[in-house]
Design an enzyme around this catalytic site. Structure first.
Site, PDB file in Angstrom:
ATOM      1  N   HIS A   1      29.115 -15.367 -18.106  1.00 50.46           N
ATOM      2  CA  HIS A   1      30.386 -16.013 -18.432  1.00 50.46           C
ATOM      3  C   HIS A   1      30.200 -17.527 -18.456  1.00 50.46           C
ATOM      4  O   HIS A   1      29.540 -18.076 -17.565  1.00 50.46           O
ATOM      5  CB  HIS A   1      31.451 -15.621 -17.392  1.00 50.46           C
TER       6      HIS A   1
ATOM      7  N   ILE B   1      35.242  -3.412 -18.983  1.00 52.75           N
ATOM      8  CA  ILE B   1      34.543  -2.146 -18.776  1.00 52.75           C
ATOM      9  C   ILE B   1      35.438  -1.249 -17.918  1.00 52.75           C
ATOM     10  O   ILE B   1      35.998  -1.689 -16.914  1.00 52.75           O
ATOM     11  CB  ILE B   1      33.179  -2.380 -18.083  1.00 52.75           C
TER      12      ILE B   1
END
Length: 190
Positions: free
Chosen positions: A108, A92
């Protein structure tokens, strides 16, 4: 409260969020799916549930800032409050980080800071560790470096294959992400 989910692939965590909303476990509206892969199964999942999508091809833009500007316009048009990444395989950038400070969250498949980046499951198996897990964290400009919100360990058994370990991690992801999203959106401690 309206959220956007960003995904690049099959969208199993996206489906877990959809299911939790449908079951009343999450009091939130999924206002938008953002996807950077035209062939991603996540797009089909969104269509099956009437969720608006913004699908883009990064290569058709001159820069990350350019496609993030288009994404930001979509987020504003759909009145999105929070962004949850679910297998979105891009870092991002500043356009989104600046507009959604503290409201972009990633999941994650490892116990960060161990095994950041791609193929965390393969990295854990190759390293021969006995524990891996799931981390949910705020997104910053780095790769899997933002402040940790929640973590849960997953044991690696000697009999585990990549596929069996992935199934164990995904089961943990689906439960922990829903719980953490609920806590974040209600202001409860994660």
């Amino acid at each position: 409260m309206k959220i956007a989910v960003f995904a690049s692939g099959t969208g199993s965590n996206f489906q877990a969020i959809i299911d939790a909303v449908s079951a009343g476990e999450l009091a939130v509206e999924i206002g938008l799916l953002v996807c950077d892969k035209q062939e991603a199964k996540a797009i089909e999942r969104a269509a099956n549930h009437g969720i608006p999508t913004f699908v883009f091809s990064p290569k058709s833009y001159p820069s990350k800032e350019a496609f993030e500007t288009d994404i930001l316009e979509q987020l504003k048009a759909h009145s999105i409050d929070w962004i949850f990444l679910a297998g979105y395989m891009r870092l991002i950038g500043n356009v989104l980080l600046g507009s959604y400070t503290g409201r972009i969250v990633n999941i994650h498949p490892s116990l960060l800071p161990s095994f950041p980046g791609k193929d965390a499951i393969g990295q854990a198996l190759q390293a021969g560790v006995k524990l891996t897990g799931v981390t949910i964290h705020y997104v910053d400009e780095g790769m899997d470096t933002g402040p940790v919100i929640a973590q849960e360990a997953v044991r690696i058994d000697e009999s585990d294959t990549r596929e069996s370990l992935q199934r164990k991690i995904q089961a943990t992801e689906h439960r922990l992400y829903i719980q953490t999203i609920g806590n974040l959106l209600t202001g409860a401690r994660a």
